[in-house]
Design an enzyme around this catalytic site. Structure first.
Site, PDB file in Angstrom:
ATOM      1  N   HIS A 208      18.335  77.510  64.150  1.00  0.00           N
ATOM      2  CA  HIS A 208      18.401  76.160  63.558  1.00  0.00           C
ATOM      3  C   HIS A 208      17.141  75.321  63.759  1.00  0.00           C
ATOM      4  O   HIS A 208      17.034  74.223  63.240  1.00  0.00           O
ATOM      5  CB  HIS A 208      19.599  75.383  64.109  1.00  0.00           C
ATOM      6  CG  HIS A 208      19.394  74.909  65.527  1.00  0.00           C
ATOM      7  ND1 HIS A 208      18.877  73.677  65.828  1.00  0.00           N
ATOM      8  CD2 HIS A 208      19.608  75.510  66.722  1.00  0.00           C
ATOM      9  CE1 HIS A 208      18.799  73.530  67.131  1.00  0.00           C
ATOM     10  NE2 HIS A 208      19.224  74.633  67.696  1.00  0.00           N
TER      11      HIS A 208
HETATM   12  N1  UDP Z   1      27.212  76.367  70.082  1.00  0.00           N
HETATM   13  C1  UDP Z   1      28.537  76.468  69.652  1.00  0.00           C
HETATM   14  N2  UDP Z   1      28.800  77.051  68.449  1.00  0.00           N
HETATM   15  C2  UDP Z   1      27.844  77.579  67.665  1.00  0.00           C
HETATM   16  C3  UDP Z   1      26.484  77.496  68.109  1.00  0.00           C
HETATM   17  C4  UDP Z   1      26.191  76.874  69.316  1.00  0.00           C
HETATM   18  O1  UDP Z   1      29.439  76.039  70.353  1.00  0.00           O
HETATM   19  O2  UDP Z   1      28.176  78.100  66.580  1.00  0.00           O
HETATM   20  C5  UDP Z   1      26.942  75.647  71.353  1.00  0.00           C
HETATM   21  C6  UDP Z   1      26.261  76.453  72.447  1.00  0.00           C
HETATM   22  O3  UDP Z   1      26.987  76.248  73.612  1.00  0.00           O
HETATM   23  C7  UDP Z   1      24.896  75.802  72.566  1.00  0.00           C
HETATM   24  C8  UDP Z   1      25.142  74.398  72.077  1.00  0.00           C
HETATM   25  O4  UDP Z   1      26.123  74.564  71.050  1.00  0.00           O
HETATM   26  O5  UDP Z   1      24.412  75.739  73.880  1.00  0.00           O
HETATM   27  C9  UDP Z   1      23.948  73.662  71.522  1.00  0.00           C
HETATM   28  O6  UDP Z   1      23.234  74.537  70.761  1.00  0.00           O
HETATM   29  P1  UDP Z   1      22.184  74.201  69.640  1.00  0.00           P
HETATM   30  O7  UDP Z   1      21.601  75.516  69.311  1.00  0.00           O
HETATM   31  O8  UDP Z   1      22.837  73.401  68.563  1.00  0.00           O
HETATM   32  O9  UDP Z   1      21.127  73.199  70.308  1.00  0.00           O
HETATM   33  P2  UDP Z   1      19.900  73.415  71.303  1.00  0.00           P
HETATM   34  O10 UDP Z   1      20.459  73.891  72.591  1.00  0.00           O
HETATM   35  O11 UDP Z   1      18.936  74.368  70.674  1.00  0.00           O
HETATM   36  O12 UDP Z   1      19.295  72.054  71.425  1.00  0.00           O
END
Ligand code: UDP
Length: 387
Positions: A208
């Site tokens: 993403h």
């Molecule tokens: N996550 C989730 N479902 C999904 C993808 C991610 O629950 O389909 C959770 C996972 O626990 C992750 C959190 O969302 O640590 C945040 O992830 P994201 O990739 O959106 O943000 P980032 O950590 O890269 O800022």
């Protein structure tokens, strides 16, 4: 003395998974009166409501409904909404987590209003200023008063930026707390049978980051590599809405024929799939850490990471965008014995308690730092400035 009033500000999925244990720890502390602001950067069921429900996060005291938009417009709406709320009912302290636009906007608004700021997950640096998150991290840390870090490298980074040692607290990783408190639900999730997946016989993918999905050439390149890998191992891909829009807009969806694309998952189902997969490919910050906690091999589709401990101690490998390296690393994981890995220090499920205890211990200092009333008087006296 009155309870220490703390307003926490969240806006997006990565904030929700971090605030859950902190709200728990604050709510159960008799000396702390917590409130929660949801800025509404993420607002739909799959990226927001399901996390509040599934992680038992209390209903926000206010929802600012800023929605999405260009970075400038969104930041303007964030600053406006946060200023109105914080000025109307100023707390003793504003607490922010992570590195999204809401994190920096809340830190900036609080600082301008003379309200002390605590930043959870401070000091992480990718040293890549093209990442919007890196800018949010650097700016938030520059103005925060209490900086809670997840790994020792973050202390070094902050000290190199001239942040005083007394402001920095090595309290560990709240994502480990979230994992721990959801463990029973994760263990009983039936996501495998719902998706008709054999335990362990699949890889996962999340994607993403703007650098990967907003650049059409990069996205097409990654899609081709992933499709190739999908012919060798089943890949489950919960697709972030931003990525789905880009894949659709570029006509790339059909090229991912061997990849199982599903809507974003709720936390419990996501972690259950992650726990049991052969390996994960990701550009997510949180997933790099969660795979280290779960000892699941992780191939990070980036050239840098702000979370180096996941590489030195954990399961993470930076593979960038080189198709050959990605395929070779996947092959090595699928055929070789798992590498021995360690859980980083203080990723033990008690970080939120440590953070809340530290804030409570500093309650007198926090109140001394508060400059709210004085700064509002100054603002009122400035010519041309609305009181
Ligand atoms: N996550 C989730 N479902 C999904 C993808 C991610 O629950 O389909 C959770 C996972 O626990 C992750 C959190 O969302 O640590 C945040 O992830 P994201 O990739 O959106 O943000 P980032 O950590 O890269 O800022």
């Amino acid at each position: 003395m009155d309870a220490l009033s703390i307003v926490s500000v969240v806006g997006c999925r990565p904030n929700f998974v971090k605030i859950a244990p902190l709200m728990d720890a604050m709510t159960s502390h008799r000396g702390i009166a917590p409130r929660l602001v949801h800025t509404g950067q993420h607002y739909d069921e799959s990226l927001s409501s399901s996390f509040f429900r599934g992680l038992h996060i209390p209903e926000p005291d206010v929802h600012l409904g800023v929605g999405s938009g260009s970075p400038g417009h969104q930041t303007a709406r964030l600053l406006e909404g946060l200023e109105d709320y914080l000025e109307a009912v100023p707390p003793d302290l504003v607490l922010v987590v992570g590195d999204v636009a809401s994190t920096f906007a809340a830190a900036l608004t609080a600082t301008r209003l003379g309200i002390p700021v605590a930043h959870v997950e401070a000091g992480l640096r990718s040293f890549d200023r093209e990442m919007p998150e890196e800018i949010n991290r650097v700016l938030t840390d520059a103005i925060a008063d209490y900086l809670f870090v997840t790994e020792p490298q973050a202390i070094t980074n902050l000290r190199q930026e001239g942040i005083a040692a007394e402001k920095i607290f090595f309290t560990g990783n709240v994502l480990a707390d979230t994992l721990r408190r959801s463990w029973p639900s994760i263990a009983s999730s039936d996501v495998h049978s719902r998706l008709e997946l054999e335990d362990g016989d699949y890889a996962m993918l999340t994607l993403h980051r703007p650098a990967n999905v907003d650049d059409p050439r990069r996205l097409a390149h990654l899609a081709a590599i992933i499709e190739e890998l999908g012919k060798r191992v089943p890949i489950v891909f919960p697709v972030h809405p931003r990525t789905a829009a880009q894949l659709g807009g570029l006509g790339l969806t059909a090229s991912l024929d061997h990849v199982r694309r599903i809507p974003p998952l709720n936390y419990v189902d996501f972690i259950r799939l992650l726990r049991d997969c052969r390996f994960v490919m990701t550009d997510s910050g949180g997933v790099q850490e969660e795979s280290t906690m779960l000892r699941v091999p992780c191939l990070t589709l980036r050239e840098n990471t702000e979370r180096p401990i996941t590489v030195t101690l954990g399961t993470n490998e930076l593979v960038g965008f080189d198709g050959g390296l990605i395929l070779e690393s996947a092959r090595a994981i699928l055929s070789g014995p798992p590498k021995l890995r360690r859980t980083p220090e203080k990723w033990d499920g008690h970080a939120a308690e440590r953070i809340v205890s530290a804030l409570y211990e500093h309650r007198t200092e926090i109140r001394e730092l508060y400059r709210g009333v004085r700064s509002r008087q100054v603002r009122a006296r400035e010519p041309g400035v609305r009181a």
